[in-house]
Design an enzyme around this catalytic site. Sequence first.
Site, PDB file in Angstrom:
ATOM      1  N   GLU A  86      -8.813 160.512 -32.893  1.00 51.85           N
ATOM      2  CA  GLU A  86      -7.887 161.162 -34.249  1.00 51.85           C
ATOM      3  C   GLU A  86      -8.788 161.240 -35.524  1.00 51.85           C
ATOM      4  O   GLU A  86      -7.895 161.161 -36.665  1.00 51.85           O
ATOM      5  CB  GLU A  86      -6.764 160.373 -34.369  1.00 51.85           C
ATOM      6  N   CYS A 120      -2.757 158.547 -32.054  1.00 52.14           N
ATOM      7  CA  CYS A 120      -3.589 157.201 -31.332  1.00 52.14           C
ATOM      8  C   CYS A 120      -3.464 157.883 -28.955  1.00 52.14           C
ATOM      9  O   CYS A 120      -3.289 157.049 -28.547  1.00 52.14           O
ATOM     10  CB  CYS A 120      -2.749 155.952 -30.953  1.00 52.14           C
ATOM     11  N   HIS A 250       0.136 150.377 -26.118  1.00 54.86           N
ATOM     12  CA  HIS A 250      -1.069 150.903 -26.995  1.00 54.86           C
ATOM     13  C   HIS A 250      -0.756 150.081 -28.024  1.00 54.86           C
ATOM     14  O   HIS A 250       1.493 149.344 -27.916  1.00 54.86           O
ATOM     15  CB  HIS A 250       0.049 152.425 -27.542  1.00 54.86           C
TER      16      HIS A 250
HETATM   17  N1  ACO Z   1       5.624 134.496 -41.831  1.00 58.66           N
HETATM   18  C1  ACO Z   1       6.327 135.007 -40.053  1.00 58.66           C
HETATM   19  N2  ACO Z   1       6.532 136.498 -40.268  1.00 58.66           N
HETATM   20  C2  ACO Z   1       6.881 136.905 -41.553  1.00 58.66           C
HETATM   21  C3  ACO Z   1       5.947 136.510 -42.871  1.00 58.66           C
HETATM   22  C4  ACO Z   1       5.697 135.035 -42.707  1.00 58.66           C
HETATM   23  N3  ACO Z   1       5.727 134.922 -44.163  1.00 58.66           N
HETATM   24  N4  ACO Z   1       6.086 137.623 -43.303  1.00 58.66           N
HETATM   25  C5  ACO Z   1       7.161 138.462 -43.515  1.00 58.66           C
HETATM   26  N5  ACO Z   1       7.150 138.476 -41.482  1.00 58.66           N
HETATM   27  C6  ACO Z   1       6.918 139.279 -40.679  1.00 58.66           C
HETATM   28  C7  ACO Z   1       7.881 140.137 -40.931  1.00 58.66           C
HETATM   29  O1  ACO Z   1       9.763 139.552 -40.542  1.00 58.66           O
HETATM   30  C8  ACO Z   1       7.911 141.216 -40.199  1.00 58.66           C
HETATM   31  O2  ACO Z   1       8.626 140.197 -39.050  1.00 58.66           O
HETATM   32  P1  ACO Z   1       9.638 141.428 -38.087  1.00 58.66           P
HETATM   33  O3  ACO Z   1       9.076 142.582 -37.201  1.00 58.66           O
HETATM   34  O4  ACO Z   1      10.016 140.628 -36.501  1.00 58.66           O
HETATM   35  O5  ACO Z   1      10.629 141.759 -38.614  1.00 58.66           O
HETATM   36  C9  ACO Z   1       7.056 141.589 -40.308  1.00 58.66           C
HETATM   37  O6  ACO Z   1       6.734 140.534 -40.749  1.00 58.66           O
HETATM   38  C10 ACO Z   1       6.377 142.643 -40.649  1.00 58.66           C
HETATM   39  O7  ACO Z   1       6.948 142.271 -42.012  1.00 58.66           O
HETATM   40  P2  ACO Z   1       7.636 144.239 -43.239  1.00 58.66           P
HETATM   41  O8  ACO Z   1       7.765 142.891 -43.824  1.00 58.66           O
HETATM   42  O9  ACO Z   1       9.340 143.968 -41.517  1.00 58.66           O
HETATM   43  O10 ACO Z   1       6.600 144.771 -42.345  1.00 58.66           O
HETATM   44  P3  ACO Z   1       5.258 145.851 -42.791  1.00 58.66           P
HETATM   45  O11 ACO Z   1       6.122 145.736 -44.582  1.00 58.66           O
HETATM   46  O12 ACO Z   1       4.329 144.059 -43.460  1.00 58.66           O
HETATM   47  O13 ACO Z   1       4.855 146.425 -42.156  1.00 58.66           O
HETATM   48  C11 ACO Z   1       4.223 147.516 -40.697  1.00 58.66           C
HETATM   49  C12 ACO Z   1       4.926 146.301 -41.350  1.00 58.66           C
HETATM   50  C13 ACO Z   1       5.417 148.948 -40.966  1.00 58.66           C
HETATM   51  C14 ACO Z   1       3.654 147.613 -39.590  1.00 58.66           C
HETATM   52  C15 ACO Z   1       2.730 148.075 -41.511  1.00 58.66           C
HETATM   53  O14 ACO Z   1       1.762 147.225 -41.409  1.00 58.66           O
HETATM   54  C16 ACO Z   1       2.622 149.457 -41.134  1.00 58.66           C
HETATM   55  O15 ACO Z   1       3.171 150.579 -42.090  1.00 58.66           O
HETATM   56  N6  ACO Z   1       1.246 149.654 -40.156  1.00 58.66           N
HETATM   57  C17 ACO Z   1       0.950 150.905 -40.086  1.00 58.66           C
HETATM   58  C18 ACO Z   1       2.034 151.932 -39.471  1.00 58.66           C
HETATM   59  C19 ACO Z   1       2.278 151.228 -37.251  1.00 58.66           C
HETATM   60  O16 ACO Z   1       0.746 150.417 -36.812  1.00 58.66           O
HETATM   61  N7  ACO Z   1       3.352 151.972 -37.003  1.00 58.66           N
HETATM   62  C20 ACO Z   1       3.153 151.098 -34.352  1.00 58.66           C
HETATM   63  C21 ACO Z   1       3.118 152.680 -34.462  1.00 58.66           C
HETATM   64  S1  ACO Z   1       2.141 153.751 -34.993  1.00 58.66           S
HETATM   65  C22 ACO Z   1       0.815 153.797 -34.682  1.00 58.66           C
HETATM   66  O17 ACO Z   1       0.081 152.714 -33.249  1.00 58.66           O
HETATM   67  C23 ACO Z   1      -0.388 153.404 -36.253  1.00 58.66           C
END
Ligand code: ACO
Length: 474
Positions: A86, A120, A250
């Site tokens: 991609e 992906c 994945h």
């Molecule tokens: N210690 C431990 N855990 C923590 C801490 C900390 N200090 N701070 C946050 N967390 C946890 C949160 O509780 C959350 O856990 P949970 O999912 O069990 O609730 C996790 O860390 C992620 O934090 P969030 O605030 O919920 O999310 P964030 O704003 O960091 O975004 C995301 C995460 C959405 C995955 C982002 O990185 C993203 O958009 N990535 C690209 C998209 C993606 O990969 N999507 C997946 C499918 S599509 C694909 O493959 C591209």
Amino acid sequence: MESQQKNVGILAMDIYFPPTCVDQEALEAHDGASKGKYTIGLGQDCMAFCTELEDVISMSLTVVKSLLKKYEINPRLIGRLEVGSETVIDKSKSIKTWLMQIFEEHGNTDIEGVDSTNACYGGTAALFNCVNWVESSSWDGRYGLVVCTDSAVYAEGPARPTGGAAAIAMLIGPNAPIAFESKFRGTHMAHVYDFYKPNLASEYPVVDGKLSQTCYLMALDSCYRRYCSKFEKLEGKQFSISDADYFAFHSPYNKLVQKSFARLYFNDFLRNASSVENDATEKLEPFSSLSGDESYQSRDLEKVSQLVAKSLYGAKVQPSTLIPKQVGNMYTASLYAAFISILHSNGSTLVGKRVVMFSYGSGLSSTMFSFRFQEGQHPFSLSNIASVLDVSGKLESRHVFPPEKFLETLKLMEHRYGGKDFVTSSDTSLLAPGTFYLTKVDSMYRRYYAQKVGDTATFSASLIHDNGSLVNGH
Ligand code: ACO
């Protein structure tokens, strides 16, 4: 109708990921994120990235050349080559055509196949194309070759630590040690805007992170239900997670993999499957009346299902997590890197076992399918594949860059993306011998690659033929 060819599947594999990576704990501190956010919250250890010397074309040249050499495959014996990616470098010329240089010099231009693209999922589409070809009446007796290659980079923000980079090559044919269970497939495809790349001037996607997580889990549920129902129809008995020895997902980041397996466990609970123990049934009972939408939003369900599925996760999923945690999201290569992690950790003990695979590409396309491991014959044996892959050696020889250097590289790549008339650094000292690298892009946007040879560190861009062919391409 029965296929003429038996046990079509993967005969051989190789993986390449850049030797350059950034430590997630250091990145977390550098980004000012709370401690544990990337390492525990996302579950990631390290993230590979391409420097200006590498891209999806160079990585795929490296991995294809390496696979042919290590398994001693004559390039004339490849009859179909399919690429999943991609990462857009050219909106018309397929990555497959760059790879043709390897085959042209052996007089083989009779190779079907081009690139498949849908986030992906492209690697899985490429794999299905090759497997279907070998199973079809148009198969000419030669091998299929599948390449998954991607560089996952994100704009500044929460998605940035979920990047990565790698290329994987898979040789496809009959009597394979990794045999496709062609009849058991569950697919779910739909139109959503969870992650897409509408801005062709940038390598970065537009991402709705939360939506992408929910879409992934909904697609997983749907594919699992369909996989189970096909299995049940053909085998005359219920399928549950107990019927698979391993699961490979994945893997954009490890936390989603943990949630995914827990989701399958919850599905088994809803289907009254025998895989769910009595005490787990009691714990999950309060969630049995949630609607689908409510269940995706329920934090309590997420916690309880992860807890009750924990020991099975350790046995059936943990072995698939090594490379995805260490290298990051490799987009099309991500699922197959999870699969390779299983081969690496369990090698020749896999004979007779089943692995269930879940492929997801945003937008969205998704399929659940499975492989059965068989005894293979050298060089296509499970133990030889594990030794060729040399996962530990490749991980251990990497160079960990500080976050500042990673971000500096991303800035340079933003500037270079879609650009022309530039020469890359001549310092290839971090690349292993045999690695291909980009030397220049000329005023007509033509890209030039060279292969690092022997133990010598570099050779100059001026050594590349002006017609773009490889100096050391043999
Ligand atoms: N210690 C431990 N855990 C923590 C801490 C900390 N200090 N701070 C946050 N967390 C946890 C949160 O509780 C959350 O856990 P949970 O999912 O069990 O609730 C996790 O860390 C992620 O934090 P969030 O605030 O919920 O999310 P964030 O704003 O960091 O975004 C995301 C995460 C959405 C995955 C982002 O990185 C993203 O958009 N990535 C690209 C998209 C993606 O990969 N999507 C997946 C499918 S599509 C694909 O493959 C591209």
